[in-house]
Design an enzyme around this catalytic site. Sequence first.
Site, PDB file in Angstrom:
ATOM      1  N   GLU A  28      14.785   2.251   0.999  1.00  0.00           N
ATOM      2  CA  GLU A  28      13.751   1.266   0.712  1.00  0.00           C
ATOM      3  C   GLU A  28      14.111   0.500  -0.565  1.00  0.00           C
ATOM      4  O   GLU A  28      14.575  -0.606  -0.510  1.00  0.00           O
ATOM      5  CB  GLU A  28      12.393   1.952   0.593  1.00  0.00           C
TER       6      GLU A  28
ATOM      7  N   GLU B  24       5.541  10.137  -5.486  1.00  0.00           N
ATOM      8  CA  GLU B  24       4.769   9.189  -4.687  1.00  0.00           C
ATOM      9  C   GLU B  24       3.415   9.796  -4.310  1.00  0.00           C
ATOM     10  O   GLU B  24       2.401   9.110  -4.295  1.00  0.00           O
ATOM     11  CB  GLU B  24       5.564   8.848  -3.419  1.00  0.00           C
TER      12      GLU B  24
HETATM   13  C1  BGC Z   1       6.404   1.823  -0.920  1.00  0.00           C
HETATM   14  C2  BGC Z   1       5.181   1.687  -1.769  1.00  0.00           C
HETATM   15  C3  BGC Z   1       4.684   0.320  -1.477  1.00  0.00           C
HETATM   16  C4  BGC Z   1       4.234   0.358  -0.072  1.00  0.00           C
HETATM   17  C5  BGC Z   1       3.478  -0.796   0.456  1.00  0.00           C
HETATM   18  C6  BGC Z   1       5.916   1.877   0.486  1.00  0.00           C
HETATM   19  O1  BGC Z   1       6.870   2.198   1.387  1.00  0.00           O
HETATM   20  O2  BGC Z   1       7.194   2.883  -1.271  1.00  0.00           O
HETATM   21  O3  BGC Z   1       5.313   2.103  -3.028  1.00  0.00           O
HETATM   22  O4  BGC Z   1       3.782  -0.196  -2.346  1.00  0.00           O
HETATM   23  O5  BGC Z   1       5.260   0.711   0.807  1.00  0.00           O
HETATM   24  O6  BGC Z   1       2.436  -0.253   1.071  1.00  0.00           O
END
Ligand code: BGC
Length: 927
Positions: free
Chosen positions: A502, A777
């Site tokens: 990501e 997270e």
């Molecule tokens: C990220 C988050 C981000 C989100 C959006 C995720 O996959 O890691 O931190 O804000 O997507 O909803």
Amino acid sequence: MRNTACFLLGLLYWPFSGMAQQDATELSITNLRCEYLVSPIGIDVATPRLSWELVSDKRGKSQSAYQIMVSEDSLWTEPRGILWNSGRVRSAATNQITYRGKPLQSGKRYYWKVRVWDEAARASGWSAPEKWSMGILKKSEWLAKWIGDTAVGTIQEQDKHIIPVSPLLRKEFDVRRKIQRATLYATALGIYEVYINGKKAGDRCLAPEWTNYSTRLQYQSYDVTALLQPSRNAIGAMLTDGWYAGELFTHQEPQRGNYGYNRRFLAQMHIEYADGSSDTIVTDESWKISREGPVREASLFGGETYDARYGQDGWCRPGFDDRCWSAVTTDLSIPVLLNAQMNEPVKVVQELHPVAVFRSHKNTYIFDMGQNMAGWIRLSLSYNPGFKISIRHGEMLDLDSTLYTRNLRSALQTDVYIPGKEPRIAYEPRFTYHGFRYVEISGLTRPPDLNAVTGKVLASSSAIASRMETSNSLLNKLWNNILWTQRGNMHSIPEDCPQRDERCGWMGDAQVFCQTAMYNMDMAAFYTKWFRDIRDGQTPEGRFPNYAPQVGMAFYDAPGWADAGVIIPWKFYLNYGDKTILQEQYDAMCRFIDWVHDRNPGLIRVNSVGQNYGDWLNGNSIEATDYPGENGEVPKDVYSTAYFAYSAQLLANASKVLGKAKEYKHYDSLARAIRNVFAREFINSEGVVKGNTQAGYAMALEFNLVPQNLRKKAASHLLNQIKAYDYRISTGIHTTARLMNQLSELGFDETAYKLVESDRFPSWLYSIKQGATTIWERWDGYVKGRGFQSPGMNSFNHYAIGSVGEWMYGNILGIRSDGSDPGYRNIIISPKPGGSLLWARGSYHSINGAIEVSWKRADQHITFEVEIPANTRATLILPTTEQVTEGEGPAGRSAGVKKVIVKDGKTTLLLQSGRYSFQIKEGGSQG
Ligand code: BGC
């Protein structure tokens, strides 16, 4: 005791600023910077801004005037060499001073110095001179051609994952005269490293870093004077996928070629000779390419494969036989804007040594770095095992002590080294980075010792600006974890995470964390660059992306994410007093608010074309069966409209700061109208905010959406919701820090302390008790005895809920910028001794210099030590209505204390610059 890792991070601490000589003015001038950088090379701002700091060990020192001189030679030859003599300018300003001299020229180096007059109009001596140099200012001055391999045509779907070998590029040239100075400007579509005569130029990594490549690319400038030699020289470059051609997170499976497949290199070197003549060496048809470099694969997610058997000794030194290399392909023009890189480069900022190693299975060993980090390792073996060595990276160990990698999703995070005939191995990758605490190495034929591995922490090298320590070691760990998480997520952009497939500049996360980030580090240059990425990602209709740089035009509009395009620049202004940023972002901010308004004429923000994630991870991670507030999740209409009102108000504020009266009137009345609609639709006459959630109250109160007459009631509902959830947090990433801020704002400091010092799920210390060395997270990403949260979204290096750092600095130390006098010219210091804490101490290096605060409880008294830099003032707020002493006597009579106001259960003292020691009686507040 401060832990070692934190201490090491401290090495990057802002340059200590007390070294310069003080004279009759008792002021010393330090930390001269240009566009937020110390002696930058190759900037491309036509009229750069200069800044300095003032230091004094006396109270009440200030600057009444300054004089700046800029020269094109270090001998300050007057008048010919002087480009700007500002003369004596009556002003207290020490930063954002715009150069107003003769036009600056491409490639030129400039020297500057400043002197100041103090409050009694005594002149200081001149500061030690500093310098900066200009980059390439005009497109027509780029003489270089883009070079690379033969262009790739259309790629078949099945081939999109195949990573081609990274080519080597080279050229030789002669230097016939004595060199005065040589500057290299380089960039790439892809990631490059450039070498001169066998040595890497500079220490930056992952250049040219990530921007919206469809519109903009940064070039880097290097002083290569010392790398050149008389007679024959060679320049070489390695070119890999990077963000340009490599796999990135998109709305589909990660795949290559998001900006293009054709990796290209561009370089231009200016050599100035002592006799005044010059030469320019550029990338062009005369360069040669080898498609058989040792880097066989390099991907940010996947890792690097280095095959030493393909190593070509001396390829970037003169005299190398390149007859079997091919001619390069050249591209005359690539339609992309070239800008100088003016954010601190990504580089290795720290080294870590493993704390343990154990055998996992045959020939496979796992090293524990003791700290979750981002970067890579250097592997050093005193022998050559003769086999392929695989280096896998993971953040956690699985329950059976093997490397846990499921949460990485498709990111392999694996570096492979294939040895040649070398007697020992010394390898570190250069074209990737990983998020990890554990490193699994297979292919070793002897048990390694700990020295075989060195962790290289890779990050944008912004200076650390703060320190903080308290009597609660778990809170210190939390602070340290927040700092590590920020470090782990700054690779040219503020990322969500550094490990899984990501690693995007998710704007919601960055927005909720930005104040903490600006406390922790000097973010000025870093954000200045990233704001441009945000603007580059805005659509013609005005929609801001959810992450920047944007890839593939798929993620837009999410309330709280897109709003970051308004919120962070505003907070930036509060922290750095920088109006230029507001000016640059202003049009984009207006277009965004106009777009949201246009889609939502009724002012309830429900219509968006893009996503609405709501208060992310709110309720999601809570086993909330016993919780009365719908899992704690604030309803989306409340959430989105609250952001609309907040962003519109910040835009109104920005309009006012920029002197745009008409726009101010328009956006201020829009914000008021949204607040009215919010109150009418979502707040009942008892002050209950729709949904009755902690999150809803936190937002409504922090964004000033609760009518004055209902504030008290709303505050007590908030408190009730916390009690009803047994003093636990049910907020999501957007509301956690806001909840803490509001508790303290409303005078419920003890509740805030209870939450931050709690170790029950969900809480910060809960994760620490489960072994966290970074912010996770999810509160329960891993739980002893239970194992892991679902791997699809379970990063162990995600800063969003680390936004509590803002509350810690702003309340435990109590250091804040004053919205009515931004950029720490007037400093609010409002420490709140509370919870279990017996003492706290720390500092924040603001744009005006270092602010230090410490307090200690002893013998029913609290002592507060405060130091603010010369040329600043402070509003110190102490929790007492009884007498405050300073030094030996009453505070009101102390030199430098301008006023003492006792009101609302507090004592407010207006301070001039300097160091003070105040004392109050505990429990002396009758508010
Ligand atoms: C990220 C988050 C981000 C989100 C959006 C995720 O996959 O890691 O931190 O804000 O997507 O909803």
